[in-house]
Design a protein around this motif. Structure first.
Motif, PDB file in Angstrom:
ATOM      1  N   PRO A 402       0.836  -1.207   0.000  1.00  0.00           N
ATOM      2  CA  PRO A 402       0.000   0.000   0.000  1.00  0.00           C
ATOM      3  C   PRO A 402       0.868   1.252   0.000  1.00  0.00           C
ATOM      4  CG  PRO A 402      -0.223  -1.206   2.087  1.00  0.00           C
ATOM      5  CD  PRO A 402       0.819  -1.915   1.296  1.00  0.00           C
ATOM      6  N   GLU A 403       0.834   2.025  -1.081  1.00  0.00           N
ATOM      7  CA  GLU A 403       1.665   3.231  -1.175  1.00  0.00           C
ATOM      8  C   GLU A 403       0.990   4.327  -0.365  1.00  0.00           C
ATOM      9  OE1 GLU A 403       4.145   6.344  -1.960  1.00  0.00           O
ATOM     10  OE2 GLU A 403       2.047   6.488  -2.531  1.00  0.00           O
ATOM     11  N   ALA A 404       1.778   4.936   0.532  1.00  0.00           N
ATOM     12  CA  ALA A 404       1.201   5.805   1.558  1.00  0.00           C
ATOM     13  C   ALA A 404       0.435   6.994   0.987  1.00  0.00           C
ATOM     14  CB  ALA A 404       2.317   6.290   2.481  1.00  0.00           C
ATOM     15  N   ARG A 405       0.928   7.638  -0.074  1.00  0.00           N
ATOM     16  CA  ARG A 405       0.258   8.834  -0.567  1.00  0.00           C
ATOM     17  C   ARG A 405      -0.839   8.528  -1.560  1.00  0.00           C
ATOM     18  NH1 ARG A 405       4.721  10.139   1.644  1.00  0.00           N
ATOM     19  NH2 ARG A 405       5.405   8.229   0.660  1.00  0.00           N
ATOM     20  N   LEU A 406      -0.696   7.429  -2.313  1.00  0.00           N
ATOM     21  CA  LEU A 406      -1.719   7.110  -3.322  1.00  0.00           C
ATOM     22  C   LEU A 406      -2.937   6.449  -2.691  1.00  0.00           C
ATOM     23  CD1 LEU A 406       0.502   5.689  -6.195  1.00  0.00           C
ATOM     24  CD2 LEU A 406      -0.520   7.959  -6.038  1.00  0.00           C
ATOM     25  N   GLY A 407      -2.718   5.797  -1.529  1.00  0.00           N
ATOM     26  CA  GLY A 407      -3.825   5.128  -0.868  1.00  0.00           C
ATOM     27  C   GLY A 407      -4.261   3.864  -1.583  1.00  0.00           C
ATOM     28  N   ARG A 408      -3.378   3.272  -2.376  1.00  0.00           N
ATOM     29  CA  ARG A 408      -3.680   1.981  -3.019  1.00  0.00           C
ATOM     30  C   ARG A 408      -2.384   1.187  -3.155  1.00  0.00           C
ATOM     31  NH1 ARG A 408      -2.041   2.638  -8.432  1.00  0.00           N
ATOM     32  NH2 ARG A 408      -1.987   4.815  -9.032  1.00  0.00           N
ATOM     33  N   ARG A 409      -2.574  -0.126  -3.443  1.00  0.00           N
ATOM     34  CA  ARG A 409      -1.378  -0.979  -3.553  1.00  0.00           C
ATOM     35  C   ARG A 409      -0.701  -0.782  -4.900  1.00  0.00           C
ATOM     36  NH1 ARG A 409      -3.987  -4.670  -0.193  1.00  0.00           N
ATOM     37  NH2 ARG A 409      -2.666  -5.141   1.596  1.00  0.00           N
ATOM     38  N   VAL A 410       0.622  -0.778  -4.876  1.00  0.00           N
ATOM     39  CA  VAL A 410       1.409  -0.714  -6.115  1.00  0.00           C
ATOM     40  C   VAL A 410       2.617  -1.638  -5.946  1.00  0.00           C
ATOM     41  CG1 VAL A 410       0.799   1.663  -6.735  1.00  0.00           C
ATOM     42  CG2 VAL A 410       2.746   1.268  -5.241  1.00  0.00           C
ATOM     43  N   ARG A 411       3.236  -1.928  -7.062  1.00  0.00           N
ATOM     44  CA  ARG A 411       4.512  -2.642  -7.023  1.00  0.00           C
ATOM     45  C   ARG A 411       5.505  -1.713  -7.695  1.00  0.00           C
ATOM     46  NH1 ARG A 411       7.232  -5.935  -9.682  1.00  0.00           N
ATOM     47  NH2 ARG A 411       5.876  -5.863 -11.499  1.00  0.00           N
ATOM     48  N   ILE A 412       6.608  -1.424  -7.049  1.00  0.00           N
ATOM     49  CA  ILE A 412       7.544  -0.435  -7.593  1.00  0.00           C
ATOM     50  C   ILE A 412       8.901  -1.099  -7.800  1.00  0.00           C
ATOM     51  CG2 ILE A 412       8.778   1.696  -7.034  1.00  0.00           C
ATOM     52  CD1 ILE A 412       6.270   2.821  -5.894  1.00  0.00           C
ATOM     53  N   GLU A 413       9.471  -0.841  -8.969  1.00  0.00           N
ATOM     54  CA  GLU A 413      10.738  -1.513  -9.314  1.00  0.00           C
ATOM     55  C   GLU A 413      11.891  -0.509  -9.238  1.00  0.00           C
ATOM     56  OE1 GLU A 413       9.573  -2.753 -13.162  1.00  0.00           O
ATOM     57  OE2 GLU A 413       8.181  -4.277 -12.389  1.00  0.00           O
ATOM     58  N   HIS A 414      12.185  -0.027  -8.031  1.00  0.00           N
ATOM     59  CA  HIS A 414      13.287   0.929  -7.857  1.00  0.00           C
ATOM     60  C   HIS A 414      14.255   0.401  -6.805  1.00  0.00           C
ATOM     61  CE1 HIS A 414      10.504   3.467  -9.864  1.00  0.00           C
ATOM     62  NE2 HIS A 414      10.203   4.313  -8.915  1.00  0.00           N
ATOM     63  N   TRP A 415      15.517   0.660  -7.056  1.00  0.00           N
ATOM     64  CA  TRP A 415      16.601   0.251  -6.150  1.00  0.00           C
ATOM     65  C   TRP A 415      16.413   0.810  -4.743  1.00  0.00           C
ATOM     66  CZ3 TRP A 415      20.393  -3.166  -6.240  1.00  0.00           C
ATOM     67  CH2 TRP A 415      21.545  -2.973  -5.478  1.00  0.00           C
ATOM     68  N   VAL A 416      16.170   2.111  -4.649  1.00  0.00           N
ATOM     69  CA  VAL A 416      16.078   2.750  -3.336  1.00  0.00           C
ATOM     70  C   VAL A 416      14.850   2.247  -2.563  1.00  0.00           C
ATOM     71  CG1 VAL A 416      15.742   4.987  -2.190  1.00  0.00           C
ATOM     72  CG2 VAL A 416      17.343   4.791  -4.088  1.00  0.00           C
ATOM     73  N   VAL A 417      13.754   2.048  -3.268  1.00  0.00           N
ATOM     74  CA  VAL A 417      12.538   1.536  -2.614  1.00  0.00           C
ATOM     75  C   VAL A 417      12.820   0.142  -2.047  1.00  0.00           C
ATOM     76  CG1 VAL A 417      10.145   0.821  -2.974  1.00  0.00           C
ATOM     77  CG2 VAL A 417      10.985   2.925  -4.026  1.00  0.00           C
TER      78      VAL A 417
END
Ligand code: FAD
Ligand code: FES
Length: 514
Positions: A402-417
């Protein structure tokens, strides 16, 4: 490893500076011989730290200091001004502290102080009997280090069949493939480092997770019990359903082994086709040009990155590539890959001795699926990164969170994340019960021009550009119903850092309003 940073400026801190010149809590930059160093004052107490980021050496003077932290301008690592410790990836080593003397109103800096990068700074609220981490990439390696840094004393196993892991994966498509970075820059940690910190690095594949008995089965049948488990298996490159995809001169790029294979192929290749104008595809194109290979990029879209970065920034990045001689065949797809050419859907052929396919990745979920964990475009986790099994957490490319600002689940493909999620998951295994709220961040680089992207927006309805990308830099805001969801910047690092702080506060405000 380090990139080029300007020589240190400011006063000589060994010679000394007046205490009254230091403002409370505000970094004061100078140098000791060739080393950039900064001072921070808290009342009469003054501390000194290296002023070069421990990730790639960016000058922290160009970063942003807020309250008790300092953030790096290049890739947003965050350090504590109290003790130099890392509060936010991608850095993993703390800032080196220096000896400081204050005498008769003058502050003088002595020598750098030795410190263990994993020196324990926390106290677990809960200690699982043992922790098994599946995958030694960004998320897994960050979790293993966090466990030790947070004072966990039980057994930690970091299991991954890739003998080279963990390594600097983002560099594979950039300086390493471009021939600009030696291989010794690529590993994140040595075998000895793991031994010293009692992290058991096991070079094997996890074949199965048995949730009923809390064991994992490795290749060959060896079993490992776990009290808590982190699933950090990442993602694998997608392939194309066309004839020739399996030919030896056709590559995808995920691992160091993949990258070595492309570099080997370059010994004979003079002409390459990159299929896909993704971030990896375009970075590969730039690196191959640096290796003096002719490059054609083939992709179905009309403007590279348009869906993510908008047409202004997409067109700008395309122009950087064209200036360096990359040929684009946009609005086309591939029908077949032949030994010396790629056949397009308009029946034309593009000559190619080497082909790199960069058409995205898919999360690696078979282990989770067989273990019966809830799946939905990856492994479903709650705000604390816990899966549907209370003893299993997931982080990185594989986690649908659950992405905090979007208020929905996402999958993110970033190194830092991935690194930051690894840290949060590890802390939560130790009973901290913290939601993952970091603002997503990634960077990409094309011929020395970096792009920093903050936030997450897949359904923006307006991309508002300020400045001119080609002259002095630009900032593109991605808005949905008038609200900024993401910001992409070129040569505007401070603006990106300021926006990060604003987005963090936005989230805090939402929480307070309840
Ligand atoms: C070439 C390249 C360049 C990139 N550049 C950038 C960039 O510039 N900026 C950015 O933000 N992101 C970039 N990324 C994306 C970034 O690297 C990923 O988002 C990040 O690595 C995800 O971390 P992870 O830990 O989830 O997965 P990974 O880092 O992929 O690690 C997963 C690990 O799990 C292991 N594994 C898989 N299955 C098993 C199993 N059954 N048992 C044990 N181990 C297993 C794998 O071997 C692998 O080592 C890049 C990616 C690539 C490939
Ligand atoms: S150089 Fe500081 S985060 Fe990369």
């Amino acid at each position: 490893m380090s990139e080029d940073a300007a020589p240190p400026t400011g006063p000589d801190l060994r010679a000394g500076v007046p205490l009254e010149d230091l403002k409370e809590g505000e970094p004061f930059f100078g140098h000791v011989e060739d080393s950039p160093v900064f001072l921070v004052r808290k009342g009469k107490d003054v501390r000194a730290f290296d002023a070069a980021c421990t990730h790639y050496g960016a000058p922290l003077e160009d970063g942003l200091s807020t309250e008790d932290t300092i953030r790096c301008p290049w890739h947003h690592a965050c350090f504590s001004l109290e003790d130099g410790s890392v509060l936010g990836a991608p850095a993993f080593n703390p800032l080196t502290a220096w000896d400081v003397q204050v005498e008769e109103g003058t502050v003088r800096v002595g020598e750098p102080l030795e410190a263990d990068p994993l020196e324990s700074r926390g106290s677990p609220k809960n200690e699982p009997e043992s922790v098994v981490i599946v995958g030694a990439g960004a998320a897994g390696s960050s979790a293993a280090e966090t466990l030790r840094r947070e004072g966990y004393r039980g057994p930690v196993s970091l299991v991954d069949p890739d003998p080279d892991a963990p390594y600097d994966r983002p560099n594979l498509s950039k300086d390493y493939l471009a021939g600009e970075a030696p291989e010794e820059w690529i590993p994140l940690r040595s075998r000895e480092f793991f031994q010293e910190h009692d992290i058991q690095r096991i070079a094997s594949r996890v074949e199965e997770i048995r949730t009923d008995t809390q064991v994992v089965i490795l290749e060959g049948g060896r079993t490992l019990p776990y009290g808590a488990l982190l699933l950090a298996t990442g993602a694998v490159p997608r392939t194309l359903p066309v004839p020739g995809m399996d030919a030896p001169h056709v590559h995808t790029l995920r691992s160091l082994g993949d990258c070595r294979a492309i570099l080997d192929g370059l010994e004979e290749a003079r002409r390459a086709v990159v299929i896909g104008a993704s971030f990896i595809g375009m970075e590969v194109a730039a690196s191959l040009r640096n290796q003096e290979v002719d490059v054609t990029v083939v992709a179905p879209e009309d403007v590279p990155f348009e869906a993510v970065l908008g047409s202004d920034l997409g067109t700008f990045i395309q122009s950087l590539h064209e200036e360096e001689g990359v040929d684009f065949r946009l609005g086309t797809t591939v029908n077949e890959i032949r030994e010396k050419a790629v056949l397009l859907d308009d029946d034309s052929e593009v000559p190619a001795d080497l082909v790199v396919v960069g058409v995205g990745v898919k999360p690696l979920v078979p282990l989770a699926e067989e273990a019966g964990l809830e799946l939905d475009d990856g492994v479903v986790v709650d705000g604390e990164l816990r899966t549907s099994d209370p003893r299993i957490w997931a982080a990185g490319d594989v986690a649908h969170f659950p992405e905090a600002r979007l208020g929905r689940r996402v999958r993110i493909e970033h190194w830092v994340v991935a690194q930051r999620q690894g840290r949060t998951a590890a802390r939560n295994m130790l009973g901290h019960q913290e939601p993952f709220t970091d603002v997503p961040f990634f960077w990409t680089k094309h011929y020395g021009t970096p792009v920093a992207y903050l936030g997450h927006s897949t359904d923006w309805d307006e991309a508002r550009t300020e400045g001119t990308c080609a002259e002095g830099g630009c900032a593109v805001s991605f808005l949905k119903d008038g609200r900024r969801q993401a910001l992409a910047t070129v040569f505007r690092d401070r603006e990106s850092l300021t926006a990060e702080v604003e987005m963090e506060r936005e989230k805090e405000g939402q929480e307070e309003r309840g």
